[in-house]
Design a protein around this motif. Structure first.
Motif, short mmCIF file in Angstrom:
data_model
loop_
_atom_site.label_atom_id
_atom_site.label_comp_id
_atom_site.label_asym_id
_atom_site.label_seq_id
_atom_site.Cartn_x
_atom_site.Cartn_y
_atom_site.Cartn_z
N ALA A 116 7.51 1.10 42.33
CA ALA A 116 7.74 -0.25 42.41
C ALA A 116 9.19 -0.43 42.67
O ALA A 116 9.99 -1.46 42.64
CB ALA A 116 6.64 -1.23 41.36
N SER A 117 10.03 0.09 41.70
CA SER A 117 11.26 0.08 41.30
C SER A 117 11.98 0.15 42.58
O SER A 117 13.22 -0.35 42.58
CB SER A 117 11.84 0.51 40.46
N ASP A 118 11.87 0.76 44.12
CA ASP A 118 12.62 0.78 45.11
C ASP A 118 14.26 1.38 44.34
O ASP A 118 15.33 1.49 44.77
CB ASP A 118 13.41 -0.22 45.51
N GLY A 119 13.96 2.80 44.32
CA GLY A 119 15.07 4.07 43.26
C GLY A 119 15.31 3.34 41.96
O GLY A 119 16.45 4.19 41.93
N ALA A 120 15.40 2.41 41.64
CA ALA A 120 15.86 1.85 40.29
C ALA A 120 15.65 2.40 38.81
O ALA A 120 17.15 2.83 37.87
CB ALA A 120 15.92 0.07 40.37
N LEU A 121 14.60 3.01 38.86
CA LEU A 121 14.02 3.65 37.74
C LEU A 121 13.83 5.08 37.83
O LEU A 121 13.15 5.87 39.34
CB LEU A 121 13.54 2.70 37.27
N LYS A 122 13.91 5.50 36.69
CA LYS A 122 13.34 7.72 37.13
C LYS A 122 12.86 7.77 35.36
O LYS A 122 12.81 6.81 34.64
CB LYS A 122 14.41 8.05 37.80
N LEU A 123 12.11 8.56 35.78
CA LEU A 123 11.08 9.29 34.45
C LEU A 123 12.14 10.72 34.20
O LEU A 123 12.41 11.46 34.87
CB LEU A 123 9.99 9.36 34.39
N VAL A 124 12.43 10.75 32.83
CA VAL A 124 12.94 11.61 32.50
C VAL A 124 12.79 13.00 30.80
O VAL A 124 11.57 11.90 30.35
CB VAL A 124 14.95 11.61 32.11
N GLY A 125 13.27 14.02 31.20
CA GLY A 125 12.83 14.41 29.57
C GLY A 125 11.02 15.13 29.63
O GLY A 125 10.09 14.89 30.40
N GLU A 126 11.17 16.09 29.18
CA GLU A 126 9.78 16.88 28.94
C GLU A 126 9.22 15.44 27.91
O GLU A 126 9.19 14.53 27.06
CB GLU A 126 9.42 17.31 27.62
N PRO A 127 7.68 15.09 27.62
CA PRO A 127 6.51 14.71 27.26
C PRO A 127 7.05 14.44 25.69
O PRO A 127 6.95 15.52 25.28
CB PRO A 127 5.04 15.39 27.62
N LEU A 128 7.03 13.29 25.39
CA LEU A 128 7.19 12.87 23.21
C LEU A 128 5.62 13.19 23.21
O LEU A 128 5.57 13.47 21.79
CB LEU A 128 8.17 12.64 23.43
N GLY A 129 4.62 13.09 23.79
CA GLY A 129 2.96 13.56 23.02
C GLY A 129 1.98 12.17 24.11
O GLY A 129 3.27 12.86 25.00
N SER A 130 0.93 13.07 23.48
CA SER A 130 0.07 12.18 24.55
C SER A 130 -1.16 11.18 23.88
O SER A 130 -0.81 11.03 22.75
CB SER A 130 -0.77 13.45 25.36
N GLU A 131 -2.03 10.59 24.56
CA GLU A 131 -2.47 9.62 24.07
C GLU A 131 -3.43 9.71 25.02
O GLU A 131 -4.20 9.46 26.32
CB GLU A 131 -1.81 8.52 23.70
N ASP A 132 -4.80 8.86 24.69
CA ASP A 132 -6.23 8.72 24.53
C ASP A 132 -6.51 7.59 24.72
O ASP A 132 -6.20 6.97 24.30
CB ASP A 132 -7.52 9.59 24.38
#
Length: 268
Positions: A209-225
């Protein structure tokens, strides 16, 4: 918390995981006779639940899943909205029958509410501005003393920030607190903070939804259910669990994941 030993984690796309449960067929499900059930949500967590910017309609993965559960159990669902800060306590006080907003199953929360079986597993990731190049993992972020994290108090991202990225001090001034996740993302986009921790569910929605303003970086820092929440001792837990198992067994969960995490495009 970890899944029970009897559950087998099965990978899905984009960091999501479904848990294989014993097959449940439609005839196994109880008929609740049209019982009226009030479900509360936050509508701030795309693509799980949010307000469509074009139609103004409340939509998302959790709405579709709950509507399907309602049909199979023969219950009549009414949806209401509240803030995250108020949700767990209000459900604990039985103001609402069920709460849903990508709520992480945690032992401390179990002291106030009962949880359904997990319906989804998601991984914790770093959400940043698209031009960010100073860090790409928790360690490199933590080493930059002038960087700030946006978080909501009492949430899984807050505790991940404190104990996985920073120094374990919950009052660390590098953590800027916001009432809603959406507000922390707005602060990120405005440059008021440098990173927001989010699970892959919400993060993917905000990036799209950010029109290219945001991104996700790095490896996962953990998981959750994730699970639905109920007042302690609620008689809805068992039938909802049976319905979750049925939706997993017959492929409905897979279809919802494809619809909302692969096919749906925010703002289109």
């Amino acid at each position: 918390m970890t899944l029970r030993a009897s559950l087998l984690a099965v990978p899905f796309a984009a960091g999501f995981m479904l848990s294989a449960l014993p097959a449940a067929t439609a005839q196994d499900l109880p008929d609740l006779g049209g019982r009226e059930v009030v479900v509360v949500t936050e509508n701030a967590y795309p693509p799980l639940q949010f307000v469509d910017p074009k139609s103004g309609e409340q939509i998302g993965w959790e709405y579709d899943a709950m509507n399907e559960i309602a049909k199979r159990l023969n219950i009549s669902v009414t949806y209401q909205n509240t803030s995250w800060d108020a949700m767990i306590q209000s459900v604990s006080d039985a103001q609402y029958d069920i709460g849903m907003t990508g709520i992480t199953i945690r032992d401390d929360r179990k002291e106030k509410v009962d949880f359904s079986d997990p319906y989804m597993r998601s991984e914790m990731l770093m959400l940043v501005r698209s031009d960010e190049d100073r860090f790409d993992d928790g360690k490199s972020f933590g080493a930059l003393e002038d960087t700030l994290i946006g978080a909501q108090p009492g949430t899984s991202p807050f505790y991940t920030a404190v104990y996985e990225v920073l120094d374990g001090n919950e009052a660390n001034p590098r953590i800027k607190l916001f009432e809603t996740f959406g507000a922390s993302v707005q602060a990120l986009r405005a440059g008021d903070v440098d990173m927001v921790l989010t699970d892959s569910t919400g993060g993917k929605g905000y990036v799209e939804a950010s029109d290219g303003a945001l991104k996700l970086v790095g490896e996962p820092l953990g998981s959750e259910d994730f699970g639905f929440i109920f007042a302690k001792g609620s008689d809805l837990v068992a039938p909802i669990n049976a319905a979750i198992a049925a939706l997993k067994a017959d492929g409905t969960m897979d279809a919802l994941n494809k619809k909302w995490f692969l096919d749906y495009k925010m703002g289109q």
